[in-house]
Every structure is written in C-alpha cells, then in structure tokens.
Design a protein around this motif. Sequence first.
Motif, short mmCIF file in Angstrom:
data_model
loop_
_atom_site.label_atom_id
_atom_site.label_comp_id
_atom_site.label_asym_id
_atom_site.label_seq_id
_atom_site.Cartn_x
_atom_site.Cartn_y
_atom_site.Cartn_z
N GLU A 74 0.64 -1.16 -0.16
CA GLU A 74 0.03 -0.09 -0.03
C GLU A 74 0.77 1.39 0.14
O GLU A 74 0.51 2.20 -0.79
CB GLU A 74 -0.92 -0.09 1.30
N LEU A 75 1.97 1.16 0.84
CA LEU A 75 2.64 2.37 0.82
C LEU A 75 3.26 2.44 -0.32
O LEU A 75 3.52 3.68 -0.96
CB LEU A 75 3.85 2.47 2.04
N MET A 78 1.05 4.34 -3.09
CA MET A 78 0.84 5.86 -2.75
C MET A 78 1.82 6.67 -3.01
O MET A 78 1.84 7.68 -3.41
CB MET A 78 0.49 5.72 -1.02
N TYR A 79 3.15 6.28 -2.52
CA TYR A 79 4.37 7.35 -2.77
C TYR A 79 5.47 6.43 -3.29
O TYR A 79 6.16 6.08 -2.70
CB TYR A 79 4.66 7.83 -1.11
N LYS A 245 2.41 3.36 -9.57
CA LYS A 245 0.87 3.13 -8.85
C LYS A 245 0.20 1.71 -9.24
O LYS A 245 -0.27 1.09 -8.46
CB LYS A 245 0.11 4.38 -9.16
N PRO A 249 2.37 -2.40 -6.03
CA PRO A 249 1.63 -3.31 -5.16
C PRO A 249 2.01 -4.77 -5.69
O PRO A 249 1.94 -5.55 -4.97
CB PRO A 249 0.45 -2.75 -5.26
N PHE A 399 2.34 3.63 7.85
CA PHE A 399 1.17 2.93 7.43
C PHE A 399 -0.14 3.53 8.34
O PHE A 399 -1.24 4.09 7.79
CB PHE A 399 0.99 1.45 7.34
N PHE A 402 -0.52 7.26 7.99
CA PHE A 402 -1.18 7.83 6.69
C PHE A 402 -2.82 7.51 6.78
O PHE A 402 -3.54 8.33 6.32
CB PHE A 402 -0.41 7.02 5.57
N ARG A 403 -2.97 6.18 7.29
CA ARG A 403 -4.46 5.91 7.40
C ARG A 403 -5.28 6.97 8.25
O ARG A 403 -6.38 7.19 7.88
CB ARG A 403 -4.55 4.45 7.97
N HIS A 410 -5.08 9.05 -2.41
CA HIS A 410 -5.38 8.04 -3.14
C HIS A 410 -4.30 6.67 -2.89
O HIS A 410 -3.32 6.96 -2.91
CB HIS A 410 -4.69 8.60 -4.64
N ARG A 411 -5.08 5.78 -3.06
CA ARG A 411 -4.25 4.45 -2.47
C ARG A 411 -4.67 3.52 -3.55
O ARG A 411 -5.65 2.80 -3.70
CB ARG A 411 -4.76 3.73 -1.34
N ARG A 414 -5.43 -0.75 -1.48
CA ARG A 414 -5.69 -0.75 -0.21
C ARG A 414 -5.87 -1.70 0.49
O ARG A 414 -6.67 -2.66 0.10
CB ARG A 414 -7.18 0.22 -0.29
#
Length: 548
Positions: A74-75, A78-79, A245, A249, A399, A402-403, A410-411, A414
Amino acid sequence: MATSDKAPASGTHRPGLRREIGFIGLIWASEGSIIGSGWLFGAQGALAAAGPAAIISWAIGGLAILILALVHAELGGMYPVSGGTARFPHYAYGGAAGASFGWFSWLQAATVAPIEVLAMITYAQHYSWASGWEKTEGGEHILTGPGIAVAVGLMAVITAVNFLSIRLLARTNSTATWWKVGVPLLTIFVFAIAQFHSSNFTAADGFNPYGAKGILSAVSTSGIIFALLGFEQADQLAGESSNPKRDIPRAVIGSIVIGIAIYILLQIAFLAALPASQIGSHWATSAFNVLTGPFAQVATLISLGWLAAILYLDAVVSPAGTGLIYITASSRVSYGLSRNGYVPSAFETTNRRGVPWVGLLTAFVIGCVCFLPFPSWRSLVGLITSASVLMYAGAPLSFGVFRNRLPDAHRPFRLPGGSWMSPLAFIVANLLILWSGWTTDWKLGVAILIGYGILVANRVFKMNPIAPQLDLRAAQWLPVYLVGMGLIVYLSDFGPLKHPWFPLWWDMGVTAAFSLAIYYWAMAVALPAEQIQRMIDQVVVPEEQDIV
C-alpha cells in the motif's frame, strides 16, 4: 526524467533518476533478492535448528513476512519514491524518526551484497583451485587472506555492473532471475522424483526435537527470514518505475508469494532426499551440517551429478544476482536519505546514465569492510535479519499514520483490514527481533549507535544544505522503543540469562503488549496532516513528474 526539488550543488552533474523499469523488472528485482544465497543454505540451517519441524518454521516466517509485505504494497503504491522504506517514516514522524529508520534501511541493504559473495566462495570450495579461500574454525567457514582478496574482487564486479543504466540493469537482473527461479524449481522436482524418503520426517530425534523454542529460533537465526527478505526492492526502486501506482503493489505481493512457496517446497525436498548416512541420532549434529554446498553435495550423494553441476553454477548466479540488486538498492536508499537532508548531498550525484554513483562506491567500501568482522555466511545472517526487521518496523507505523492523518489520499492498492493489520505487522516485526536473540541484537545496537554518529556529523558539519526539522516530539517514543526492545530480548528466553525474567511464551506476550503500547503512542504524537502533506508535496510530487 524525474526532477529534483532543490538546486544541484555547483560543479556536479545530477540529471536525476530515470523512470524506465516495467512490471517484470520490478517483480524480478524483488524476486531476485528473495532467491539468493538463502536458498543454498536455508534448508540446511533450518533443519539443524528445528529438525523436520523446520517446515513449520518456514510457514511462520512466510506468514510474518507476507503481513509486512502487504503493508509495504500500500505504501509503495501511494508514494513511489526512490528508497521508499527509508523515507516513509520521515513523512510520518519528521527528521529524528526518519533519520533513524533511514539508517536501518541503508544498513540492511549495504550488508547483503557481502553475504552473497561469501556464499559464492563457500560453494566454490568444491573446486580444488578455491580450497585456499576458506578455512574451518569452530564449525564455521572463515575467509583466509586470499579469500578476502577474492571477495573484494567479486564485490568490485557486482558494483561495476551497477554503473549501467537502470534499464539495462533491470534487464540483466530479469534474465538472471529467470535462471534463479528455474533452478530451485528444477531441484524440487528432481529430488522429489529421484529420492523421497518419507521416513526422514521422523528420523533421528523426531519431527520436533527442540520444541517451540527450536521452531521459533529457526525463523530468525537459521536463515529463514534472511531468505525471505527482498520483497521491498520494488519500493526501493519506485522512483525509477514507469507505472509505479499500478506495478509496485503487484510486484511486492507477487514476489513474496512466489518466494514462500519455493522455500517451503525446497525444505521438504531437501529433508526427504537426505541419504540415511547423513542423518545421525540428532538433527543438530548430523553429517549434513558440515556440507559446504548442501543441495549440490546431496545431489552428488544420490547420483545426480548433472544436477550438482547446475547447482554449483547457480551458486555463482543466484548470490551474484541478489548482491547486484542490493547494491542498487543501497545507492537508492542513500539517494533518498540525501534528498531528505540526512546524509551529504554528494549522494544525490548521478552520472549521465542517471546512476547515483557515490552511493554505489560507498556501498562497495562498506561491503568490503564487512568481510573483516564477519568473515563467514552465518555470522552475517543474524545481523542482517535484525536490521531488516527493524527497518520493516517503520512501515506499519507510517501506514497507521497515513491511514489516520490522510484517510482520503489516493491508494492504488488498499490493504483490507488495515486498521488491525498495521499494529499486527508491528508486533510481527518485533517478534522477529526477539527471536533473533541477544547475541545478534547487541551487535545491531552497536551499528545503530554508529549510524547516529554519522547522522549527527552530517548535521554539525553542514554537509547537506537541507537541515530537516528533527520533530523530537513526534519521535519521543523512538528511544523508549529501541531501549525497551533491547531489554526485553536481554531478559527473555532468547537472552543470555540462565533464569530469564520472561520465559518462553511470556516473552512473546510481553513483546506484543510493548509493541501495542509503542504503536498507539506513536500514532498519538505523529506529525499533523498539514505538515505531512507539505513534506510529501515537496518530494513525492517532483519525483512523480514526467513518468515515461
């Protein structure tokens, strides 16, 4: 190409990193790191530590690493920034915590390449021309003077390949990884067909001769967690992904699932293929423990000479490929640390191919230094495992922040159940540190202190124009966490005391409770949402520009 958010130092050529890696390059970067020297020695070490119950150890280790990988997935989506694992805590907690976890991340990455070189030299003992490179002391294979010279030469070759462009490097690694994955699969299949003794599962002193402690100790100290490390390489190279993106993942999750399956099957195949002559009355003292090339020598013993030849060749390809990608990762981590202002700005200097060459040369030097205090494969395994899981511990903390602070960000991926998976992942990381034992963890403590010395020197002598805020309030939990975990390990059943304060199972309960206390303390004092978003906009947005 990606642009920098700060002006380059005068007289330097810094074109920046290039986004040229596709999905196959990313997943093979992670998979190529997972399938390295760990597969050559992991099954042997786990069987000696836990007996046939090592299969359970691999399942526990695999589940633990999978939980951590899901958080990273997830991280990373995101970034997608270069050296991500070193930078997520910076955004969540500011300078003090970011610098600490950044050092943990770099320490782990920079010390993997030398351990892969050691594996290559150990397997080479099969050949007479390499017999002078190692000697045996106390059951350990120790480098000799000529062996250290060869090791330095191999490190130089691995480092030199990294001066290729990232696209060529990814293609080189992808080609090697097809081989690296294919050979273990071939070994599993051939061993299962040629010799599968089901009676081996209850031979010697039984299936589970050392109880729960043996199973859990094997997870951290025999090479199991070390073997499964590497899924985060897709996060480390995120700043050079062409479609981060979408691809990161998938690469993180896919690589660890493949790795877990391969390693569990390898353990079963190795155990079942062992000839009776290699199994004594106790698994810990059986003859297979002294084999310098476990899989290759077992193949020879069961008359599979052709497979042994392939395995000796793979003993060069697999470790070299893993060392290659970790040298790459260490230079990207130092690049990220420099962009955050923790280390000298020279680490952002790139050549015309977009390669951060100062970081490469530094990783080469540190890797060579490791051959002196850690001249054998097993002597490095525990340290790297502990440094890795300490690095991984920063991800679930970030994590959770950020949650909580950025719920609408935007994830692309997720994680389901993230609210409970995040603290669970933090507990898992700390259990792995516990199981590593005091003998390993005190050495890690020394390495941490050295790192703080470097970070302080960078700030005092102003070797980077960026002086990040330390945000000590947001990191107030960090010294309590580090010292507290050290005390728990020391007082536990995995510590040096004859009569531990926390016997087996109680020590794990104490670790879990302590982890939850630190986790929610860290959530409460994390940076406010506005400050987090401002730091992300300063670094992440520029690095996402001009994706090709």
